[in-house]
Design an enzyme around this catalytic site. Structure first.
Site: not given
Ligand SMILES: Cc1cc2nc3c(=O)[nH]c(=O)nc-3n(C[C@H](O)[C@H](O)[C@H](O)COP(=O)(O)OP(=O)(O)OC[C@H]3O[C@@H](n4cnc5c(N)ncnc54)[C@H](O)[C@@H]3O)c2cc1C
Length: 575
Positions: A118, A231, A233, A243, A246, A277, A348, A389
């Site tokens: 990730f 955030q 994304h 979405l 990821e 991100r 996000h 994050r």
């Protein structure tokens, strides 16, 4: 008046995990979960890619320290490192505990829990259930609520937190089914109300992510922490914003511009598509701004870039990321085995929120706490994510801090009495609030005002920011707040009157938006997701600190709190 020992507002991962922990710790406690959706329709159910934990099933070099370091580096050194240490240390145990509750994680051939790569994580440590991880975890947690006898008030909308003399005493709520109002009183109240993605016009969040808990806290005089960190994304499906996890890049997908280049080589050569991100979203936005985006007809200069899975092959796509394939197929008619997906950044996640300590106790300011009030999950800011994050750390935060907060609440309520609450006063005020909304004589549709507000936030407080655009945004937002008095509700009834809820949610979103813009204006540096074109560098000397924003209709007062640095000294962040 309805009485419980503990009320938890929010039936997502954080709220449900806390409820299970309270019931496990002391089965005699009367625990209630209140949610405006049914708990299994909470936003958590949409979580896809997974949950980080250094189980070492795939990568024997991994350990909690590496996880903690990646998290702190990802946060651009704004995370509180004492909180991160707990997060990373607890992670393997909470995953195993979920497994014992019945969560069906994907497996390695030898039967152990599978783990994937990730963004921003230096090891393959994300545990997953295909790309439907939130669904798998939330369903088991909700099953466990029933097993432990937790009372669920589903489809009740909480209008107000009851906070008197520095103590939380309960909530005022509205039953969506028939408009009934009720006061719920408790020895401890917990907010786990999720994020505010609906403050922007393109978001991966569900319709219920309207920042209610944040706005109710702000209206009760509680500060909101680090709200400037929103955030984006990198891979929201264009044009809908839904979405694409990821996990898809974790499984090997490429980001490609109009020239066919894997452009992440320019921005994060060592991590490529698996950079954090904030960096990846900025890279995509820069490519689009430089004319290397793509138009729907395939020509250059358009508003999106491509996420390319074609080299992964049908079998891997269908086994590891079937939901991402389904989304592109269902929404755009694209078969990702044959064609790349059009994507661009989408709002996000909220790094900021209601400030709490490691037991989930809500802070009243730079020092001190609110009596009887707790928070966890995306609505809270403990702060493990700091300025940015890492993917798969949010589900983890919900479960680790949901559990710890639940344990702290179970201790807190022992030997405490139910507080005194003037039920009638709160009910009268709630009736007045609803009636005045129904009686408003304006001509403005709620949807119109919401669209203007979402456009205002998107245009003035996006991936890149400047003083000029944010000031303009704040002025516009203040004008839009004035227009709230002119909205008109068609539905005057009490049966499933979603217009009333939409009106209150819009008021809440606007409060949250004002706090975001004000906090962002004052942070004159670039850090994590907060990227200022007029202050391009991180400035640790002046801004290595948490923002606390105290809202009032007259204005927002900003104060600052130090960051806990216990393990890793701030360094330049390179990938
Ligand atoms: C599409 C998507 C995929 C994601 N995938 C991942 C992933 O793979 N890994 C990861 O770590 N993170 C992921 N995230 C982030 C993660 O899913 C969320 O941060 C997390 O689930 C939030 O959980 P929560 O319990 O804090 O809040 P939520 O799940 O949002 O729950 C909020 C609860 O509060 C209730 N509520 C809100 N307001 C009120 C009110 N006024 N009255 C009554 N009830 C109210 C709601 O009904 C709901 O029950 C993803 C996010 C998105 C958008």
């Amino acid at each position: 008046m309805l009485d419980h020992d503990v009320i938890i507002v929010g039936g997502g991962l954080a709220g449900c995990r806390a409820a299970v922990e309270i019931a496990r710790t002391d089965p005699n406690l009367k625990v209630a979960v209140v949610a405006k959706t049914h708990p299994i329709r909470s936003h958590s159910v949409a979580a896809q890619g997974g949950m980080a934990a250094s189980l070492k099933n795939v990568d024997s070099e991994d350990d909690w320290k590496a996880h903690a370091f990646d998290t702190v580096k990802g946060s651009d050194y704004l995370a509180d490192q004492d909180a991160v240490e707990i997060l990373a240390k607890e992670a393997p145990d909470v995953v195993i505990d979920l497994e014992h509750m019945g969560v069906l994680f994907s497996r390695l051939p030898d039967g152990r829990i599978a783990q994937r790569a990730f963004g921003g994580h230096s090891h393959n440590r994300t545990c997953y259930a295909a790309d439907k991880t939130g669904h798998a975890i939330l369903h088991e947690l909700v099953n466990n609520l029933r097993r432990y006898g937790v009372h669920i008030y589903d489809e009740w909308y909480v209008l107000q937190m009851i906070l008197e003399d520095g103590q939380a005493k309960g909530v005022v709520m509205y039953r969506i089914d028939d408009g009934k109002l009720a006061v719920l009183r408790a020895k401890a109240v917990m907010f786990a109300t999720g994020g505010y993605g609906r403050a922007y016009n393109t978001t991966s969040n569900d319709y219920a992510s309207t920042g209610d808990g944040l706005a109710m806290s702000a209206l009760a005089g509680i500060p909101l922490q680090d709200m400037e960190f929103v955030q984006f994304h990198p891979t929201g499906l264009y044009p809908v914003g839904v979405l694409i996890s990821e996990a898809v890049r974790g499984e090997g997908a490429y980001l490609i511009n109009s020239e066919g280049d894997r452009f992440m080589a320019t921005y994060a050569p060592s991590r490529m598509e698996l950079a954090p991100r904030d960096i990846t979203s900025r890279a995509i936005t820069k490519e689009i701004r430089a004319g290397r985006g793509v138009h729907p007809d395939g020509s250059a200069g358009g508003p999106f870039v491509y996420l390319d899975l074609r080299h992964m092959g049908r079998e891997k796509i269908m086994l590891r990321v079937p939901f991402a394939w389904e989304e592109a197929h269902r929404l755009l008619g694209i078969d990702a085995v044959e064609k790349p997906m059009p994507i661009r950044p989408t709002v996000h996640y909220s790094m900021g929120g209601i400030p709490v300590n490691i037991e989930g106790k809500v802070r009243s300011g730079v020092d001190g706490f609110v009596e009887g009030l707790f928070a966890a999950g995306e609505a809270a800011c403990v702060s493990v994510h700091g300025a940015n994050r890492l993917g798969s750390n949010s589900l983890l935060e919900c479960v680790v801090y949901g559990k710890l907060t639940g344990a702290a609440i179970a201790q807190y309520v022992q030997n405490r009495k139910l507080p005194q609450v003037d039920e009638q006063r709160y009910l009268t005020a709630a009736v007045k609030q609803i009636q005045s909304l129904l009686n408003q004589a304006g001509k403005l549709r709620i949807g119109q005002l919401r669209q203007s507000f979402q456009d205002c936030m998107t245009d003035h407080c996006g991936v890149f920011r400047t003083e000029e655009t944010m000031r303009e945004g704040l002025n516009q937002l203040e004008e839009l707040q004035q227009q709230y008095q002119k909205i008109y509700l068609d539905d005057k009834g009490s049966c499933w009157n979603t217009e009333i809820l939409e009106a209150i949610e819009l008021r809440n979103l606007m409060i949250v938006g004002k706090v975001i813009l004000t906090s962002a204006l004052s942070r004159q540096e670039s850090r994590g997701a907060h990227c200022r074109e007029d202050f391009t560098e991180r400035d640790d000397e002046n801004f290595l600190k948490h923002t606390l924003a105290f809202y009032s209709p007259a204005g927002i007062d900003l104060q600052y709190r130090p960051v806990a640095i216990t393990m890793f000294q701030p360094q330049e962040r390179k990938y």
